[in-house]
Structure formats: C-alpha cells, structure tokens
Design a protein around this motif. Structure first.
Motif, PDB file in Angstrom:
ATOM      1  N   HIS A  16       0.824  -1.101  -0.001  1.00 47.45           N
ATOM      2  CA  HIS A  16       0.049   0.026   0.002  1.00 47.45           C
ATOM      3  C   HIS A  16       1.070   1.393   0.129  1.00 47.45           C
ATOM      4  N   VAL A  17       1.805   1.110   0.786  1.00 45.23           N
ATOM      5  CA  VAL A  17       2.890   2.531   0.974  1.00 45.23           C
ATOM      6  C   VAL A  17       3.428   2.817  -0.612  1.00 45.23           C
ATOM      7  N   LYS A  18       4.103   1.602  -1.009  1.00 45.21           N
ATOM      8  CA  LYS A  18       4.703   1.608  -2.225  1.00 45.21           C
ATOM      9  C   LYS A  18       3.638   2.352  -3.350  1.00 45.21           C
ATOM     10  N   ARG A  19       2.652   1.544  -3.313  1.00 40.64           N
ATOM     11  CA  ARG A  19       1.713   2.235  -4.472  1.00 40.64           C
ATOM     12  C   ARG A  19       1.242   3.721  -4.179  1.00 40.64           C
ATOM     13  N   ARG A  20       0.855   3.891  -2.930  1.00 46.46           N
ATOM     14  CA  ARG A  20       0.742   5.265  -2.796  1.00 46.46           C
ATOM     15  C   ARG A  20       1.704   6.262  -3.089  1.00 46.46           C
ATOM     16  N   ARG A  21       2.703   6.151  -2.726  1.00 46.01           N
ATOM     17  CA  ARG A  21       4.121   6.695  -3.089  1.00 46.01           C
ATOM     18  C   ARG A  21       3.935   6.968  -4.550  1.00 46.01           C
ATOM     19  N   ASN A  27       9.685   9.761  -5.044  1.00 41.00           N
ATOM     20  CA  ASN A  27      10.596   8.375  -4.781  1.00 41.00           C
ATOM     21  C   ASN A  27      10.699   8.338  -3.490  1.00 41.00           C
ATOM     22  N   LYS A  28      11.508   7.228  -3.242  1.00 39.43           N
ATOM     23  CA  LYS A  28      11.614   6.728  -1.717  1.00 39.43           C
ATOM     24  C   LYS A  28      12.197   7.769  -0.819  1.00 39.43           C
ATOM     25  N   ILE A  29      13.441   8.530  -1.556  1.00 44.27           N
ATOM     26  CA  ILE A  29      13.895   9.608  -0.935  1.00 44.27           C
ATOM     27  C   ILE A  29      13.149  10.547  -0.444  1.00 44.27           C
ATOM     28  N   ASP A  30      12.322  11.018  -1.423  1.00 44.43           N
ATOM     29  CA  ASP A  30      11.317  12.218  -1.135  1.00 44.43           C
ATOM     30  C   ASP A  30      10.522  11.830  -0.121  1.00 44.43           C
ATOM     31  N   ALA A  32      11.123   9.766   2.515  1.00 43.63           N
ATOM     32  CA  ALA A  32      11.892  10.160   3.875  1.00 43.63           C
ATOM     33  C   ALA A  32      12.167  11.408   4.190  1.00 43.63           C
ATOM     34  N   LYS A  33      12.577  12.234   3.356  1.00 42.59           N
ATOM     35  CA  LYS A  33      12.930  13.813   3.601  1.00 42.59           C
ATOM     36  C   LYS A  33      11.746  14.331   4.261  1.00 42.59           C
ATOM     37  N   VAL A  34      10.394  14.426   3.393  1.00 46.93           N
ATOM     38  CA  VAL A  34       9.352  14.916   3.718  1.00 46.93           C
ATOM     39  C   VAL A  34       8.875  14.592   5.225  1.00 46.93           C
ATOM     40  N   ALA A  35       9.035  13.346   5.430  1.00 48.42           N
ATOM     41  CA  ALA A  35       8.516  12.805   6.758  1.00 48.42           C
ATOM     42  C   ALA A  35       9.627  13.016   7.749  1.00 48.42           C
ATOM     43  N   ASP A  36      10.773  13.413   7.460  1.00 47.35           N
ATOM     44  CA  ASP A  36      11.748  13.715   8.452  1.00 47.35           C
ATOM     45  C   ASP A  36      12.413  12.477   9.096  1.00 47.35           C
ATOM     46  N   ILE A  37      12.458  11.401   8.216  1.00 49.91           N
ATOM     47  CA  ILE A  37      13.208  10.179   8.727  1.00 49.91           C
ATOM     48  C   ILE A  37      14.210   9.764   7.706  1.00 49.91           C
ATOM     49  N   THR A  38      15.244   8.814   8.248  1.00 50.17           N
ATOM     50  CA  THR A  38      16.143   8.382   7.374  1.00 50.17           C
ATOM     51  C   THR A  38      15.671   7.587   6.209  1.00 50.17           C
ATOM     52  N   ILE A  39      16.502   7.435   5.211  1.00 53.66           N
ATOM     53  CA  ILE A  39      16.062   6.601   3.898  1.00 53.66           C
ATOM     54  C   ILE A  39      15.968   5.009   4.585  1.00 53.66           C
ATOM     55  N   ASN A  40      16.920   4.687   5.209  1.00 49.10           N
ATOM     56  CA  ASN A  40      17.222   3.360   5.733  1.00 49.10           C
ATOM     57  C   ASN A  40      15.759   2.958   6.725  1.00 49.10           C
ATOM     58  N   THR A  41      15.204   3.980   7.227  1.00 51.39           N
ATOM     59  CA  THR A  41      14.021   3.812   8.322  1.00 51.39           C
ATOM     60  C   THR A  41      12.746   3.625   7.149  1.00 51.39           C
ATOM     61  N   TYR A  42      12.686   4.355   6.247  1.00 49.49           N
ATOM     62  CA  TYR A  42      11.704   4.477   5.234  1.00 49.49           C
ATOM     63  C   TYR A  42      11.918   3.124   4.508  1.00 49.49           C
ATOM     64  N   GLU A  60       2.475   8.475   7.200  1.00 46.17           N
ATOM     65  CA  GLU A  60       0.885   8.837   6.861  1.00 46.17           C
ATOM     66  C   GLU A  60       0.679  10.227   6.309  1.00 46.17           C
ATOM     67  N   LYS A  61       1.310  10.966   7.011  1.00 49.25           N
ATOM     68  CA  LYS A  61       1.100  12.478   6.713  1.00 49.25           C
ATOM     69  C   LYS A  61       1.885  12.812   5.263  1.00 49.25           C
ATOM     70  N   VAL A  62       2.924  12.082   4.939  1.00 45.04           N
ATOM     71  CA  VAL A  62       3.380  12.108   3.705  1.00 45.04           C
ATOM     72  C   VAL A  62       2.463  11.649   2.555  1.00 45.04           C
ATOM     73  N   LEU A  63       1.951  10.641   2.812  1.00 46.26           N
ATOM     74  CA  LEU A  63       1.180   9.715   1.851  1.00 46.26           C
ATOM     75  C   LEU A  63      -0.436  10.293   1.676  1.00 46.26           C
ATOM     76  N   LYS A  64      -0.475  11.463   2.478  1.00 49.78           N
ATOM     77  CA  LYS A  64      -2.016  12.104   2.506  1.00 49.78           C
ATOM     78  C   LYS A  64      -2.807  11.251   3.166  1.00 49.78           C
ATOM     79  N   TRP A  65      -2.698  10.138   4.211  1.00 52.50           N
ATOM     80  CA  TRP A  65      -3.418   9.302   4.763  1.00 52.50           C
ATOM     81  C   TRP A  65      -3.888   9.864   6.087  1.00 52.50           C
ATOM     82  N   ALA A  66      -4.979   9.506   6.701  1.00 49.84           N
ATOM     83  CA  ALA A  66      -5.594   9.973   7.884  1.00 49.84           C
ATOM     84  C   ALA A  66      -4.883   9.184   8.828  1.00 49.84           C
ATOM     85  N   PRO A  67      -4.632   9.777  10.178  1.00 49.49           N
ATOM     86  CA  PRO A  67      -3.755   9.101  11.227  1.00 49.49           C
ATOM     87  C   PRO A  67      -4.549   7.822  11.565  1.00 49.49           C
ATOM     88  N   GLY A  68      -3.444   6.979  11.823  1.00 49.14           N
ATOM     89  CA  GLY A  68      -3.837   5.606  12.104  1.00 49.14           C
ATOM     90  C   GLY A  68      -4.283   4.625  10.641  1.00 49.14           C
TER      91      GLY A  68
END
Length: 145
Positions: A16-21, A27-30, A32-42, A60-68
């Motif tokens: 689901h995450v990949k499809r939404r991205r 891309n994956k780096i985008d 990770a950067k917007v979410a303020d996490i490392t690429i390894n964590t993403y 979730e915020k970056v993917l424009k998903w509701a919390p949870g």
C-alpha cells in the motif's frame, strides 16, 4: 500498540505504501525527507519490516493518509486518503464498499428500531432494495457482476 510482527500484514502495508508513493509521483528519498526520517528507516516499511509508531505517523502525513491508516492496513483494511482543501477543511473520499456496508447497516438499525414485525429475511430484502435504489439514482455505482 507495539509494532506488528505479522509478515503478511507488514507485506500488505509495504504494498500500500509503495503504491501510494508512486501515485503521488514521489521516490523513496522524497518520502523519507518530507517525513523527516532516514531513507533506511523508510526502506524498512517498503521492505515489510516493523518501525516505531511515530514513524508510521510521519509517513501517513506524507502519503496524505488519515492518522491510524497504517494500522488499518495492518489489520486488513484500506487506508483513508485525505485531501486538505484549506487549513481547516479536510475531505476523505468515500470508499464505495464502505458506503454500501454503512447504508446496509443503517437500514438494518432503522428497521429494527421502528418495527418489531420485520424478520431477518425482510430486513435483508429492505437493505438490498435500498442499495439497488441508490444505484438506480446514481448515488452508488452499478455492479460489474
């Protein structure tokens, strides 16, 4: 709630995450950067490995998903996509299957509340009739049976 360890659930979330991205043209780096996490964590998420609760929330915020939504996907449900129209208005598109189920439940609840005489079969017929009428009116899409 601790991070899940169910491989099937984590794979479902990764998909689901990949499809939404990809839908968002990121891309994956985008992400990770917007979410303020490392690429390894993403990458752990897309590799179907568990991460901290806080990390799911950031993604979730970056993917424009509701919390949870990440936990909903892990439980076998769909994520809820949100669109911000302004700073104080949020819209969530209605999933047709959810709407149909909600209408059917509302009809059942109303039928039970207002009458003692309807059988389960009668209530089922009423639900089907309401759903068919909503389809005829164009409020629900026609089935592709």
């Amino acid at each position: 709630m601790p991070p899940p360890t169910d491989d099937t659930a984590l794979r479902r979330l990764a998909d689901h995450v990949k499809r939404r991205r990809v839908e968002l043209g990121m891309n994956k780096i985008d992400v990770a950067k917007v979410a303020d996490i490392t690429i390894n964590t993403y990458m752990k998420i897309e590799d179907a490995r568990p991460v901290r609760e806080l990390t799911y929330g950031k993604v979730e915020k970056v993917l424009k998903w509701a919390p949870g939504s990440a936990h909903e996907v892990l439980r076998g449900r769909q994520p809820t996509i949100i669109e911000e129209l302004s700073s104080d208005v949020v819209v969530s598109p209605v999933n047709t299957a959810d709407l149909e189920a909600d209408v059917a439940q509302a009809v059942s609840n109303a039928a039970i509340a207002v009458t003692d005489g309807l059988s389960a079969a009668d209530i089922r017929k009423l639900k089907v009739g309401v759903i068919e009428e909503l389809r005829r009116m164009g409020r629900l899409p026609k089935r592709d049976d």
